[in-house]
Design an enzyme around this catalytic site. Structure first.
Site, PDB file in Angstrom:
ATOM      1  N   GLY A 120       0.775  -1.181  -0.117  1.00 51.02           N
ATOM      2  CA  GLY A 120      -0.011  -0.127   0.040  1.00 51.02           C
ATOM      3  C   GLY A 120       0.928   1.180   0.089  1.00 51.02           C
ATOM      4  O   GLY A 120       2.064   1.077  -0.555  1.00 51.02           O
ATOM      5  N   GLY A 122       2.140   2.977   2.287  1.00 57.19           N
ATOM      6  CA  GLY A 122       3.408   3.104   3.082  1.00 57.19           C
ATOM      7  C   GLY A 122       4.762   2.280   2.491  1.00 57.19           C
ATOM      8  O   GLY A 122       5.749   2.552   2.318  1.00 57.19           O
ATOM      9  N   THR A 143      -4.440  -2.564  -1.435  1.00 64.07           N
ATOM     10  CA  THR A 143      -4.989  -2.025  -0.023  1.00 64.07           C
ATOM     11  C   THR A 143      -6.477  -2.347  -0.107  1.00 64.07           C
ATOM     12  O   THR A 143      -6.986  -2.110  -1.185  1.00 64.07           O
ATOM     13  CB  THR A 143      -4.816  -0.684   0.404  1.00 64.07           C
ATOM     14  OG1 THR A 143      -5.772  -0.401   1.489  1.00 64.07           O
ATOM     15  CG2 THR A 143      -4.771   0.185  -0.662  1.00 64.07           C
ATOM     16  N   ILE A 144      -7.159  -2.952   0.679  1.00 61.34           N
ATOM     17  CA  ILE A 144      -8.562  -3.124   0.808  1.00 61.34           C
ATOM     18  C   ILE A 144      -9.399  -1.757   0.926  1.00 61.34           C
ATOM     19  O   ILE A 144     -10.410  -1.561   0.558  1.00 61.34           O
ATOM     20  CB  ILE A 144      -8.975  -4.009   1.890  1.00 61.34           C
ATOM     21  CG1 ILE A 144      -8.953  -3.528   3.269  1.00 61.34           C
ATOM     22  CG2 ILE A 144      -8.661  -5.363   1.652  1.00 61.34           C
ATOM     23  CD1 ILE A 144      -9.889  -4.144   4.407  1.00 61.34           C
ATOM     24  N   ASP A 145      -8.454  -0.692   1.619  1.00 66.98           N
ATOM     25  CA  ASP A 145      -9.032   0.361   1.759  1.00 66.98           C
ATOM     26  C   ASP A 145      -9.241   1.447   0.554  1.00 66.98           C
ATOM     27  O   ASP A 145      -9.808   2.553   0.689  1.00 66.98           O
ATOM     28  CB  ASP A 145      -8.146   1.261   2.724  1.00 66.98           C
ATOM     29  CG  ASP A 145      -8.243   0.844   4.233  1.00 66.98           C
ATOM     30  OD1 ASP A 145      -8.862  -0.249   4.481  1.00 66.98           O
ATOM     31  OD2 ASP A 145      -7.339   1.304   4.963  1.00 66.98           O
ATOM     32  N   ARG A 180     -34.616  -2.988  15.689  1.00 61.08           N
ATOM     33  CA  ARG A 180     -33.409  -2.312  16.193  1.00 61.08           C
ATOM     34  C   ARG A 180     -32.665  -1.470  15.353  1.00 61.08           C
ATOM     35  O   ARG A 180     -33.072  -1.361  13.938  1.00 61.08           O
ATOM     36  CB  ARG A 180     -32.466  -3.553  16.576  1.00 61.08           C
ATOM     37  CG  ARG A 180     -32.848  -4.361  17.904  1.00 61.08           C
ATOM     38  CD  ARG A 180     -31.941  -5.432  17.929  1.00 61.08           C
ATOM     39  NE  ARG A 180     -32.402  -6.098  19.448  1.00 61.08           N
ATOM     40  CZ  ARG A 180     -32.197  -7.574  19.475  1.00 61.08           C
ATOM     41  NH1 ARG A 180     -31.552  -8.119  18.398  1.00 61.08           N
ATOM     42  NH2 ARG A 180     -32.517  -8.009  20.657  1.00 61.08           N
ATOM     43  N   GLU A 240     -14.079   2.433  10.674  1.00 60.49           N
ATOM     44  CA  GLU A 240     -13.218   2.293  11.875  1.00 60.49           C
ATOM     45  C   GLU A 240     -12.720   3.788  12.369  1.00 60.49           C
ATOM     46  O   GLU A 240     -12.369   3.999  13.461  1.00 60.49           O
ATOM     47  CB  GLU A 240     -12.067   1.236  11.704  1.00 60.49           C
ATOM     48  CG  GLU A 240     -11.404   1.709  10.582  1.00 60.49           C
ATOM     49  CD  GLU A 240     -10.193   0.409  10.688  1.00 60.49           C
ATOM     50  OE1 GLU A 240     -10.316  -0.270  11.350  1.00 60.49           O
ATOM     51  OE2 GLU A 240      -9.470   0.642   9.451  1.00 60.49           O
ATOM     52  N   HIS A 290     -11.203  -7.903  10.597  1.00 61.40           N
ATOM     53  CA  HIS A 290      -9.983  -8.788   9.442  1.00 61.40           C
ATOM     54  C   HIS A 290     -10.865  -9.627   8.915  1.00 61.40           C
ATOM     55  O   HIS A 290     -10.246 -10.435   7.641  1.00 61.40           O
ATOM     56  CB  HIS A 290      -9.352  -9.492  10.441  1.00 61.40           C
ATOM     57  CG  HIS A 290      -8.027  -8.340  10.739  1.00 61.40           C
ATOM     58  ND1 HIS A 290      -8.386  -7.936  12.093  1.00 61.40           N
ATOM     59  CD2 HIS A 290      -6.959  -7.964  10.319  1.00 61.40           C
ATOM     60  CE1 HIS A 290      -7.542  -6.857  12.232  1.00 61.40           C
ATOM     61  NE2 HIS A 290      -6.652  -7.090  11.498  1.00 61.40           N
TER      62      HIS A 290
HETATM   63  O1  F6P Z   1      -4.814  -0.650   5.781  1.00 64.78           O
HETATM   64  C1  F6P Z   1      -5.541  -1.640   5.717  1.00 64.78           C
HETATM   65  C2  F6P Z   1      -6.259  -1.989   7.121  1.00 64.78           C
HETATM   66  O2  F6P Z   1      -7.118  -2.869   6.543  1.00 64.78           O
HETATM   67  C3  F6P Z   1      -6.784  -0.854   7.911  1.00 64.78           C
HETATM   68  O3  F6P Z   1      -8.209  -0.506   7.301  1.00 64.78           O
HETATM   69  C4  F6P Z   1      -6.782  -1.254   9.033  1.00 64.78           C
HETATM   70  O4  F6P Z   1      -6.943  -0.246  10.121  1.00 64.78           O
HETATM   71  C5  F6P Z   1      -5.634  -1.851   9.267  1.00 64.78           C
HETATM   72  O5  F6P Z   1      -5.283  -2.398   8.045  1.00 64.78           O
HETATM   73  C6  F6P Z   1      -5.495  -3.002  10.074  1.00 64.78           C
HETATM   74  O6  F6P Z   1      -4.131  -3.536  10.274  1.00 64.78           O
HETATM   75  P1  F6P Z   1      -3.904  -4.915  11.163  1.00 64.78           P
HETATM   76  O7  F6P Z   1      -3.894  -5.910  10.395  1.00 64.78           O
HETATM   77  O8  F6P Z   1      -2.236  -4.479  11.556  1.00 64.78           O
HETATM   78  O9  F6P Z   1      -4.663  -4.851  12.473  1.00 64.78           O
END
Ligand code: F6P
Length: 366
Positions: A120, A122, A143-145, A180, A240, A290
């Site tokens: 990703g 980084g 990246t899934i994001d 709900r 999140e 996850h």
């Molecule tokens: O960057 C991708 C991601 O899935 C983020 O959305 C999430 O905050 C992070 O990875 C979680 O990382 P880890 O696997 O270190 O908990």
């Protein structure tokens, strides 16, 4: 015959469905050339630092059929940034040190002619730094994001949205049965793409994302209006990294050696805030976590990841180092690593997707 050239492939940062498809795409394309041997470094660059080095030759039998599998056969880590490497000190504390010069030297000493770094934002910043230090490197974005701006989409994102939408659909029927409010938390540290796509695909009433800080009273108003109109249930999707106006993100300290804080738990914070703000409905929270990153990639992600792998190998054959493959206007292109890492892909508050969501009556709490 001349000695074959050596390519090193690695996966860095969080895992993501489609990583194995990229690895297979690179290996298959390289095999056609006959004069390239492809190796994988285990756990990002840690395999190169290991003594002896932990490298896997990516033979036909190692890569056959792996495009269907989630995760990465090479393993990965987010505690292996060579520029900011977590080194354990004699007193047990961790000091972050720059090992990039040492890394470039070791890669060359091991006889590698080129590197493909799948990762990703980084990881691609690392690729750029190593390129500047003279390494023949090419990046593949993952990246899934979906938070990299120089590619129209990253593989893994579609799979994550599908998993989130499937989960959301299940929560809708139970919300309806019990009258709900259901809060579903999805990943997305700084970018709300997964939440936004899931909200539209699933038909959420409320979508809360990092880019649009929410006003809790506006959310309560939206919930109350649903109950008044004879609809007795509400489904909320929250990233999140979402936060209230003037509030803070729910985060805990990352594990030792990690450069990032750990997110997760905003669903519970929101639930409490709703109660405190006078919401009378019964509320339940689900944190997907996850599960969004696991399992088999969708067909779309398999194709995108495979095409990225093939393209990365082709860039390498053309000697186009310092570049990252990218999806641009429906074709597989490439950009410089510098361009790839200069901007972050945030959801635009005034963008088409947010506008459409608002048009559907989805509240962002703004
Ligand atoms: O960057 C991708 C991601 O899935 C983020 O959305 C999430 O905050 C992070 O990875 C979680 O990382 P880890 O696997 O270190 O908990």
């Amino acid at each position: 015959m001349d000695k074959p050239k050596k390519l090193l492939v690695l996966t860095g940062g969080g895992d993501c469905p489609g990583l194995n498809a990229v690895i297979r795409g690179i290996a298959k394309r390289a095999r056609k050339e006959k004069d390239w041997d492809v190796y994988g470094s285990k756990e990002a660059f840690n395999g190169v630092f290991a003594d002896p080095p932990e490298l896997i030759k990516l033979t036909r039998s190692k890569t056959a059929g792996i495009h269907v599998k989630g995760g990465t056969i090479l393993k990965t880590t987010n505690k292996g940034n060579p520029i900011n490497f977590p080194q354990k000190q004699p007193d047990g504390t961790i000091k972050f040190v720059d090992r990039s010069e040492e890394l470039v030297k070791r890669i060359k000493e091991l006889g590698f002619d080129a590197v493909i770094n799948i990762g990703g934002d980084g990881s691609q910043k690392i690729s750029q730094a190593l390129f500047k230090k003279g390494l023949n490197i090419i990046g593949v974005p993952k990246t899934i994001d979906n938070d990299l701006s120089s590619t129209d989409m990253t593989f893994g994102f579609q799979t994550a949205v599908q998993i989130a939408t499937d989960s959301f659909d299940k929560l809708v029927t139970t919300a309806e049965s019990h009258d709900r409010v259901m809060i579903m938390e999805v990943m997305g540290r700084d970018a709300g793409w997964i939440a936004l796509h899931t909200a539209i695909a699933g038909g959420a009433e409320i979508c809360l994302i990092p880019e649009i800080p929410y006003n809790i009273h506006k959310i309560v108003k939206r919930i109350n209006s649903r109950y008044k109109n004879g609809h007795g249930f509400v489904n909320i999707v929250i990233s999140e990294g979402a936060k209230p106006k003037d509030g803070i993100i729910v985060a805990t300290k990352g594990s030792a050696g990690s450069e990032h804080v750990r997110l997760g738990g905003v669903a519970y914070q929101l639930s409490q805030q709703l109660k405190d703000a006078g919401c009378k409905a019964e509320i339940r929270e689900t944190v997907l976590g996850h599960v969004q990153r696991g399992g088999s990639p969708t067909a779309f992600d398999r194709v995108l990841a495979t095409l990225f792998g093939v393209k990365a190998m082709e860039l390498l054959l053309e000697g186009k180092f310092g570049r990252m493959v990218a999806l641009k206007n429906n074709s597989i292109a490439s950009v410089t690593l510098e361009e790839a890492t200069e901007k972050y892909n945030f959801v635009s508050k005034d963008g088409e997707l947010v506008k459409a969501a608002k048009g559907l009556g989805i509240s962002f709490g703004d």
